[in-house]
Design a protein around this motif. Structure first.
Motif, PDB file in Angstrom:
ATOM      1  N   TYR A  57      -2.044  -2.235  -4.548  1.00  0.00           N
ATOM      2  CA  TYR A  57      -1.976  -0.944  -4.019  1.00  0.00           C
ATOM      3  C   TYR A  57      -3.367  -0.524  -3.348  1.00  0.00           C
ATOM      4  N   SER A  60      -4.234  -0.047   3.123  1.00  0.00           N
ATOM      5  CA  SER A  60      -3.739   1.105   4.114  1.00  0.00           C
ATOM      6  C   SER A  60      -3.440   0.508   5.214  1.00  0.00           C
ATOM      7  N   THR A  98       8.197  -5.975  10.912  1.00  0.00           N
ATOM      8  CA  THR A  98       9.707  -6.054  11.096  1.00  0.00           C
ATOM      9  C   THR A  98      10.072  -5.356  12.620  1.00  0.00           C
ATOM     10  N   THR A 135      13.527   0.681  15.908  1.00  0.00           N
ATOM     11  CA  THR A 135      12.654   1.042  14.797  1.00  0.00           C
ATOM     12  C   THR A 135      11.677  -0.253  14.588  1.00  0.00           C
ATOM     13  N   PRO A 138       9.213  -1.469   8.443  1.00  0.00           N
ATOM     14  CA  PRO A 138       8.030  -1.573   7.930  1.00  0.00           C
ATOM     15  C   PRO A 138       7.252  -2.868   7.997  1.00  0.00           C
ATOM     16  N   SER A 140       5.205  -5.936   6.169  1.00  0.00           N
ATOM     17  CA  SER A 140       5.006  -6.580   4.888  1.00  0.00           C
ATOM     18  C   SER A 140       3.771  -7.168   4.912  1.00  0.00           C
ATOM     19  N   ARG A 154       3.705  -6.990  -0.635  1.00  0.00           N
ATOM     20  CA  ARG A 154       3.401  -5.641  -0.346  1.00  0.00           C
ATOM     21  C   ARG A 154       4.188  -5.150   0.789  1.00  0.00           C
ATOM     22  N   ALA A 155       5.144  -4.168   0.745  1.00  0.00           N
ATOM     23  CA  ALA A 155       5.817  -3.567   1.770  1.00  0.00           C
ATOM     24  C   ALA A 155       5.206  -2.159   1.997  1.00  0.00           C
ATOM     25  N   PHE A 156       5.004  -1.759   3.247  1.00  0.00           N
ATOM     26  CA  PHE A 156       4.626  -0.285   3.473  1.00  0.00           C
ATOM     27  C   PHE A 156       5.783   0.225   3.970  1.00  0.00           C
ATOM     28  N   THR A 157       5.757   1.556   3.990  1.00  0.00           N
ATOM     29  CA  THR A 157       7.078   2.337   4.200  1.00  0.00           C
ATOM     30  C   THR A 157       7.002   3.005   5.713  1.00  0.00           C
ATOM     31  N   ILE A 158       5.811   2.962   6.323  1.00  0.00           N
ATOM     32  CA  ILE A 158       5.702   3.603   7.808  1.00  0.00           C
ATOM     33  C   ILE A 158       6.323   2.600   8.767  1.00  0.00           C
ATOM     34  N   SER A 159       7.012   3.441   9.641  1.00  0.00           N
ATOM     35  CA  SER A 159       7.697   2.823  10.931  1.00  0.00           C
ATOM     36  C   SER A 159       7.598   3.700  11.899  1.00  0.00           C
TER      37      SER A 159
END
Length: 420
Positions: A57, A60, A98, A135, A138, A140, A154-159
């Motif tokens: 974690y 960023s 993605t 879209t 996110p 990865s 590690r998968a981020f949430t922002i898109s």
């Protein structure tokens, strides 16, 4: 540590199994050298899992689209910005963003190492032959150790959203008459009937500028009169797009529906740039457009418009009729029946200018028997009511035929009695 053990690769599991087997054999045989080898082999994947897990974690991510809105066939650049916010350098990073299939294959990159507080930026391009809102994300990131023993995702949430708008072509200037309306103190009126100098005065109100006093009216009324506030006149019009599925032919970007959407976008942007206050109507009713950035609002709406299952234009015609005050109506139409054309033709009355862009759907589907006769009948009905006819066959651009909107063609001033 449990997360790290679950992230072991096939190589890491093999090392761990081999090390445990070596330890077991060393204990059974009493071999101290084999015991040391077993401890070393077992410790490698465990240490790798520990190091990789600590960086889980500590990354960023930010994404930037340039531009965030592009035309069909245009390209946009996606910039990924990764920052290592931990004090430890990362291991090998496998990055995958993605991306919808319409924008191309998923981009993958490899970063050998990101130092403490280090930043990396990666660019890639996307392109779409289909319009829509897509879209992106996110992101990865797969973190691995230098030996490939552990791989942690590690998968981020922002898109972010990329808007692919219809193709817009520049249209030649064509003089289109119509009603002009404005806000302020005056009511709607036609520029042809009243000029800017024909300003009706009103009584003086506290705070009015004395330079606006209309002395002739003051003498006539016996009280102080002032000129009404000057207002910015703006032409109002409506754009009708026929989205009915059964009214169009063909599939994909070259279908008559996509040509109709592109034609509507080109006409709408052209009229908006000429100062027209425009509203968009489909066979499903009126679409909401924002007052600020009319061209962009129109394009954003047309970017996501889809075929309608409706069989009739009744809802769209009703929305046009209820709007009122339109001095110009431009209709981009697919296959129609003469009865539908008669309902549409009644919207053109008085000083309202009607322009019908008729797609020759039979040029997309030559095997459709009777379509040519229906098309000619629709043209005759609309032209007979004073509509200006613009014929748009397959393979043609709206820019090449838009000059017909001037109303000087065979159907606009011909023997059928329509004059526009």
């Amino acid at each position: 540590m449990r997360v790290g053990l679950r992230a072991l690769t096939s190589r890491g599991r093999s090392f761990l199994a081999s090390g445990l087997a070596a330890l077991l054999m060393a204990l059974l045989l009493g071999e101290h050298d084999l015991l040391r080898i077993g401890v070393l082999i077992v410790s490698l994947p465990l240490l790798a899992a520990l190091v990789v897990t600590r960086t889980r974690y500590r990354l960023s991510c930010a994404r930037r689209l340039d531009p965030p809105r592009t035309e069909v066939g245009g390209e946009a650049t996606v910039t990924l910005r990764l920052e290592n916010v931990t004090r430890l350098p990362t291991g090998l990073l496998l990055i995958e963003d993605t991306v919808p299939y319409a924008l191309g294959a998923r981009p993958r990159f490899v970063l050998d190492r990101v130092e403490s507080k280090g930043i990396r930026e990666i660019d890639y391009r996307v392109r779409s032959d289909l319009r829509g809102r897509f879209t992106i994300g996110p992101l990865s990131v797969r973190i691995t150790d230098p030996f490939g023993l552990v791989e942690l995702t590690r998968a981020f949430t922002i898109s972010d959203t990329l808007v692919v708008t219809p193709q817009v072509v520049a249209l030649p200037h064509v003089r289109l008459s119509g009603e002009w309306t404005g806000g302020g103190d005056s009511r709607t009126r036609s520029v042809a009937a009243a000029g800017d100098d024909d300003v009706a005065p009103r009584e003086y109100r506290q705070g009015d500028d004395l330079r606006r006093v209309h002395w002739r009216s003051t003498a006539r009324h016996g009280e102080l009169m002032v000129r009404r506030e000057e207002q910015q006149w703006q032409s109002r019009g409506a754009l009708l797009l026929d989205t009915r599925r059964h009214a169009h032919r063909g599939e994909g970007p070259r279908s008559s529906f996509e040509v109709a959407v592109s034609a509507a976008a080109s006409i709408g942007v052209h009229l908006a740039r000429e100062g027209l206050g425009l509203r968009l109507v489909t066979d499903q009713g009126a679409e909401h457009l924002t007052d600020t950035g009319l061209s962009w609002s129109l394009l954003d709406t047309l970017a996501v418009v889809r075929n309608s299952p409706l069989r009739s234009l009744e809802t769209g015609i009703t929305a046009l009729r209820q709007g009122g005050g339109d001095g110009l109506i431009v209709a981009v139409l697919g296959a129609m029946e003469p009865e539908e054309a008669r309902e549409l033709a009644r919207l053109r009355h008085g000083s309202v200018t009607g322009v019908a862009v008729l797609l020759d759907v039979e040029s997309w589907d030559v095997g459709d028997e009777g379509s040519a006769e229906r098309h000619e009948a629709v043209r005759a009905v609309l032209a007979g009511s004073g509509w200006r006819i613009v014929r748009l066959p397959a393979g043609s651009s709206i820019a090449s035929v838009w000059a017909e909107a001037a109303g000087k063609g065979r159907f606009a001033l011909g023997s059928m009695g329509g004059a526009a």
